[in-house]
Design an enzyme around this catalytic site. Structure first.
Site, PDB file in Angstrom:
ATOM      1  N   ASP A 164      -0.943   6.683   6.674  1.00 16.63           N
ATOM      2  CA  ASP A 164      -2.061   5.862   6.130  1.00 16.63           C
ATOM      3  C   ASP A 164      -2.213   4.741   7.201  1.00 16.63           C
ATOM      4  O   ASP A 164      -1.475   3.900   7.427  1.00 16.63           O
ATOM      5  CB  ASP A 164      -1.770   5.109   4.827  1.00 16.63           C
ATOM      6  CG  ASP A 164      -2.775   4.208   4.423  1.00 16.63           C
ATOM      7  OD1 ASP A 164      -3.709   3.954   5.151  1.00 16.63           O
ATOM      8  OD2 ASP A 164      -2.535   3.513   3.599  1.00 16.63           O
ATOM      9  N   TRP A 175       0.880  -1.333  -0.069  1.00 11.34           N
ATOM     10  CA  TRP A 175      -0.086   0.308   0.076  1.00 11.34           C
ATOM     11  C   TRP A 175       0.751   1.262  -0.098  1.00 11.34           C
ATOM     12  O   TRP A 175       0.656   2.279  -0.819  1.00 11.34           O
ATOM     13  CB  TRP A 175      -1.025  -0.005   1.122  1.00 11.34           C
ATOM     14  CG  TRP A 175      -1.982  -1.205   1.136  1.00 11.34           C
ATOM     15  CD1 TRP A 175      -2.130  -2.311   1.554  1.00 11.34           C
ATOM     16  CD2 TRP A 175      -2.908  -1.244   0.014  1.00 11.34           C
ATOM     17  NE1 TRP A 175      -3.072  -3.120   0.964  1.00 11.34           N
ATOM     18  CE2 TRP A 175      -3.923  -2.373   0.129  1.00 11.34           C
ATOM     19  CE3 TRP A 175      -3.504  -0.301  -1.110  1.00 11.34           C
ATOM     20  CZ2 TRP A 175      -4.739  -2.876  -0.779  1.00 11.34           C
ATOM     21  CZ3 TRP A 175      -4.278  -0.665  -1.989  1.00 11.34           C
ATOM     22  CH2 TRP A 175      -5.299  -1.878  -1.788  1.00 11.34           C
ATOM     23  N   LYS A 219     -11.788  -1.724   7.952  1.00 10.10           N
ATOM     24  CA  LYS A 219     -11.243  -2.695   8.826  1.00 10.10           C
ATOM     25  C   LYS A 219     -11.469  -2.726  10.348  1.00 10.10           C
ATOM     26  O   LYS A 219     -12.179  -3.640  11.030  1.00 10.10           O
ATOM     27  CB  LYS A 219      -9.625  -2.694   8.982  1.00 10.10           C
ATOM     28  CG  LYS A 219      -9.194  -3.238   7.353  1.00 10.10           C
ATOM     29  CD  LYS A 219      -8.368  -1.924   6.668  1.00 10.10           C
ATOM     30  CE  LYS A 219      -7.987  -2.240   5.185  1.00 10.10           C
ATOM     31  NZ  LYS A 219      -8.266  -3.339   4.316  1.00 10.10           N
TER      32      LYS A 219
HETATM   33  N1  PMP Z   1      -4.114   1.320   2.727  1.00  5.84           N
HETATM   34  C1  PMP Z   1      -4.176   0.103   3.437  1.00  5.84           C
HETATM   35  C2  PMP Z   1      -3.137   0.101   4.562  1.00  5.84           C
HETATM   36  C3  PMP Z   1      -4.936  -0.764   3.009  1.00  5.84           C
HETATM   37  O1  PMP Z   1      -4.920  -1.953   3.758  1.00  5.84           O
HETATM   38  C4  PMP Z   1      -5.934  -0.687   1.977  1.00  5.84           C
HETATM   39  C5  PMP Z   1      -7.030  -1.604   1.510  1.00  5.84           C
HETATM   40  N2  PMP Z   1      -6.801  -2.700   1.858  1.00  5.84           N
HETATM   41  C6  PMP Z   1      -5.669   0.771   1.137  1.00  5.84           C
HETATM   42  C7  PMP Z   1      -4.839   1.496   1.679  1.00  5.84           C
HETATM   43  C8  PMP Z   1      -6.924   0.712   0.113  1.00  5.84           C
HETATM   44  O2  PMP Z   1      -8.008   1.251   0.623  1.00  5.84           O
HETATM   45  P1  PMP Z   1      -9.339   1.300  -0.320  1.00  5.84           P
HETATM   46  O3  PMP Z   1      -9.501   0.019  -0.980  1.00  5.84           O
HETATM   47  O4  PMP Z   1     -10.309   1.577   0.818  1.00  5.84           O
HETATM   48  O5  PMP Z   1      -9.021   2.442  -1.310  1.00  5.84           O
END
Ligand code: PMP
Length: 364
Positions: free
Chosen positions: A175, A106, A199
């Site tokens: 994040d 991510w 989550k």
């Molecule tokens: N950052 C992290 C740490 C994540 O775990 C995720 C999704 N699993 C995201 C960003 C992306 O999130 P979204 O699908 O809500 O855009």
């Protein structure tokens, strides 16, 4: 003990398990929210009732994390992925460089998005080691003129997590999608925090942004209003129709957390859950191999592999039959991933640890 609703142990990485009392309350409110004669899904976002739902959600979130008054709390749409783009659009201006610390999938996505906006520096990248650890942020060399420093507190796919809030003299952007509300946070160490709800906080559809007023005001000029944090702040997250139902559900989760010990109790439970699984890995005589280095192990996503990928597949399938669902690792890493967020029951970890022991005996 059979669950009252035949619920299984859901190890999904998100969307994922929510607290049963929260789901029960939502069910109670579904057709007629507190005498309004309608569901929250059917209610105008400009109504007095929804205004009260949103205000309570914000107040409870602030109380859970101790958010100081000079920070704004925004409820936005587009997932954390939209934040990957909005952060550089707002804060990476002409002639500036942003610093990124990349500890997994991510963080790499966030950097990719920022590269499309402006100049970025990869200050640290765990790719060479297949993203199995996090660095000591205090020991890294950041450029004192960087626009901001971005990192990911918990990498959901690799299962590596920072254990504390870095204290840096810089605009730190984090994040926290997969570990928000799992421990107390020193908000003032950050210029901005963002997290998708799906989550630890609620259903998908809302992203919570916590940012200092000064940081918001420092944003670039000429941004499309819908991507401009200052516009969202000026309109109290109502620049356009907010994700009303998701915000309402988050509000219920916040109330539930406040009533059950807040983030301190959540942290103790996260530690207990993850300890059960790491003990099963470490006690398996090498049959299960944890992906993360010891000091970087995540309390939210426990990642490990078996002697072969084929065996990992068999493991996930047999586990599913035993009521342990969602254990197949992400395609980017393979192996097994047990996601054990705030609402996940401790007994589910004990059940998985028992299953791991029994599976290793049969296949080791
Ligand atoms: N950052 C992290 C740490 C994540 O775990 C995720 C999704 N699993 C995201 C960003 C992306 O999130 P979204 O699908 O809500 O855009």
């Amino acid at each position: 003990m059979a669950s009252p609703y035949n619920r299984i142990y859901n190890f999904s990485a998100g969307p994922c398990t929510l607290p049963v009392p929260v789901l029960e309350e939502a069910r109670e409110d579904l057709l007629n929210y507190k005498g309004t004669g309608m569901s929250v899904m059917e209610m105008s976002h400009r109504s007095k009732q929804f205004g009260a739902i949103m205000a309570a959600a914000e107040a409870d979130f602030r109380s859970l994390l101790g958010v100081p008054s000079h920070y704004r709390v925004l409820f936005l749409q587009g997932g954390a992925s939209t934040q990957f783009a909005m952060v550089p659009m707002n804060f990476l201006q002409e002639g500036q460089i942003a610093d990124y610390v990349t500890t997994g999938f991510w963080g790499a996505k966030a950097l990719e998005a920022a590269h499309l906006v402006g100049l970025c520096r990869k200050v640290w990248d765990g790719k060479e080691n297949n993203y199995n650890c996090v660095p000591d942020m205090q020991a890294l060399e950041f450029d004192s003129t960087s626009a901001y420093i971005h990192f990911t507190s918990n990498e959901t796919i690799q299962g590596v997590q920072f254990k504390s809030d870095p204290a840096l003299v810089a605009s730190l952007v984090c994040d926290m999608s997969s570990d928000i509300l799992s421990r107390p946070v020193d908000i003032e160490n950050y210029a901005m925090i963002y997290a998708g709800a799906q989550k630890n906080m609620g259903p998908a559809g809302v992203t919570v942004v916590v940012a200092s007023e000064d940081f918001i005001e420092s944003r670039a000029d000429g941004i499309q209003p819908i991507f401009d944090y200052s516009q969202h702040a000026a309109n109290d997250s109502m620049q356009n129709t907010p994700p009303c139902w998701s915000i309402y559900m988050c509000g219920l989760v916040y109330k539930h957390m406040l009533a059950t010990g807040g983030v301190v109790a959540a942290q103790a439970l996260c530690s207990a859950r993850s300890s059960v699984l790491y003990a099963a890995i470490d006690g398996s005589g090498g049959f299960y191999r944890g992906h993360a280095a010891m000091d970087s192990r995540s309390m939210m996503n426990v990642t490990f592999s078996l002697p072969t990928e084929e065996l990992s597949g068999t493991f996930a399938k047999e586990a599913e039959k035993a009521g342990l669902d969602g254990l197949k690792g992400h395609r980017a890493l393979g192996g097994i991933r047990a996601s054990i967020y705030n609402a996940f029951p401790l007994e589910g970890c004990v059940a998985l640890a028992d299953f791991m022991g029994e599976f290793a005996k049969r296949n080791g």
